[in-house]
Enzyme design. Structure first.
Site, mmCIF file in Angstrom:
data_model
loop_
_atom_site.group_PDB
_atom_site.id
_atom_site.type_symbol
_atom_site.label_atom_id
_atom_site.label_comp_id
_atom_site.label_asym_id
_atom_site.label_seq_id
_atom_site.Cartn_x
_atom_site.Cartn_y
_atom_site.Cartn_z
ATOM 1 C CG HIS A 18 -1.924 -1.005 1.366
ATOM 2 N ND1 HIS A 18 -2.064 -1.798 2.481
ATOM 3 C CD2 HIS A 18 -2.895 -1.406 0.507
ATOM 4 C CE1 HIS A 18 -3.080 -2.619 2.318
ATOM 5 N NE2 HIS A 18 -3.596 -2.418 1.123
ATOM 6 C CE LYS A 42 -13.934 -6.610 3.108
ATOM 7 N NZ LYS A 42 -12.642 -6.185 2.567
ATOM 8 N NE ARG A 91 -2.865 -7.581 -4.696
ATOM 9 C CZ ARG A 91 -3.665 -7.928 -3.704
ATOM 10 N NH1 ARG A 91 -3.165 -8.157 -2.528
ATOM 11 N NH2 ARG A 91 -4.963 -8.065 -3.885
ATOM 12 C CB SER A 129 -4.391 -6.459 4.539
ATOM 13 O OG SER A 129 -3.977 -5.201 4.101
HETATM 14 O O1 PNS Z 1 -8.663 -2.796 0.183
HETATM 15 P P1 PNS Z 1 -9.891 -3.315 -0.493
HETATM 16 O O2 PNS Z 1 -10.739 -4.098 0.486
HETATM 17 O O3 PNS Z 1 -9.585 -4.082 -1.746
HETATM 18 O O4 PNS Z 1 -10.751 -2.004 -0.928
HETATM 19 C C1 PNS Z 1 -11.991 -2.157 -1.582
HETATM 20 C C2 PNS Z 1 -12.731 -0.820 -1.674
HETATM 21 C C3 PNS Z 1 -12.821 -0.171 -0.319
HETATM 22 C C4 PNS Z 1 -11.982 0.106 -2.604
HETATM 23 C C5 PNS Z 1 -14.137 -1.112 -2.257
HETATM 24 O O5 PNS Z 1 -14.726 -2.152 -1.544
HETATM 25 C C6 PNS Z 1 -15.063 0.099 -2.197
HETATM 26 O O6 PNS Z 1 -14.877 1.066 -2.884
HETATM 27 N N1 PNS Z 1 -16.078 0.007 -1.335
HETATM 28 C C7 PNS Z 1 -17.021 1.077 -1.093
HETATM 29 C C8 PNS Z 1 -18.404 0.731 -1.652
HETATM 30 C C9 PNS Z 1 -18.399 0.964 -3.137
HETATM 31 O O7 PNS Z 1 -18.303 2.088 -3.585
HETATM 32 N N2 PNS Z 1 -18.457 -0.142 -3.890
HETATM 33 C C10 PNS Z 1 -18.350 -0.130 -5.335
HETATM 34 C C11 PNS Z 1 -19.694 -0.022 -5.960
HETATM 35 S S1 PNS Z 1 -19.508 -0.258 -7.635
#
Ligand code: PNS
Length: 163
Positions: A18, A42, A91, A129
């Protein structure tokens, strides 16, 4: 117009992978807002406050990086922050389909916010993570995977002495 990028994620906890993406983004955009998703569904290891504190600690030398959290949709948060970009690390091919889906949906909702992908440094391509949490749970070596402050926080969380 100043460029503002939101770098979203769970950051449970922040890893060197990150940090690499955040650092590289900070060289391209005027401001980078690292945004922790406050996701009730979560079951995170670290609270949002703990994740924010760790992120603030490890990015303290990056002067154009801010740390914040958000609830709900990422695109709504990005719009509220007047961001013109979302930055995500990529990645491997396995990340691609999920990221393409989210980026496409976000663009459909607000086409003024562009998603940019930064290819992860090869040395962190295996890093996540969840892998870090798994190793730390059994007191395995995470020194090369996370900053010192995170390593200490993991030891505290799992009840191991800080060496
Ligand atoms: O570190 P991560 O868990 O891969 O991050 C995922 C994240 C937070 C970027 C993603 O889950 C997100 O944007 N969640 C917020 C809800 C949202 O906007 N979802 C997408 C709808 S299309």
């Amino acid at each position: 117009m100043a460029s503002i990028a939101v770098c979203p994620g769970s950051f449970d906890p922040v890893t060197y992978g990150h940090l690499d993406i955040i650092t590289r983004a900070s060289k391209v955009f005027d401001t980078v807002v690292v945004a922790v998703l406050n996701n009730q569904s979560k079951n995170p290891l670290f609270t949002v406050q703990e994740r924010l504190d760790l992120l603030k600690e490890v990015t303290k030398d990056l002067k154009n990086v801010e740390v914040d959290y958000f609830n709900g949709l990422l695109i709504d948060y990005a719009t509220e922050k007047k961001a013109n970009a979302i930055v995500r690390g990529l990645r491997a091919v396995s990340d691609f389909e999920y990221e393409l889906q989210i980026a496409s949906m976000n663009r459909k909702i607000n086409e003024d916010v562009e998603t940019f992908f930064i290819m992860t440094n090869n040395k962190y391509s295996f890093l996540s993570s969840s892998i870090v949490r798994e190793i730390a749970k059994y007191n395995g070596p995470v020194t090369d995977l996370v900053p010192c402050a995170v390593e200490k926080a993991l030891k505290d969380k799992f009840g191991y002495p800080r060496d």
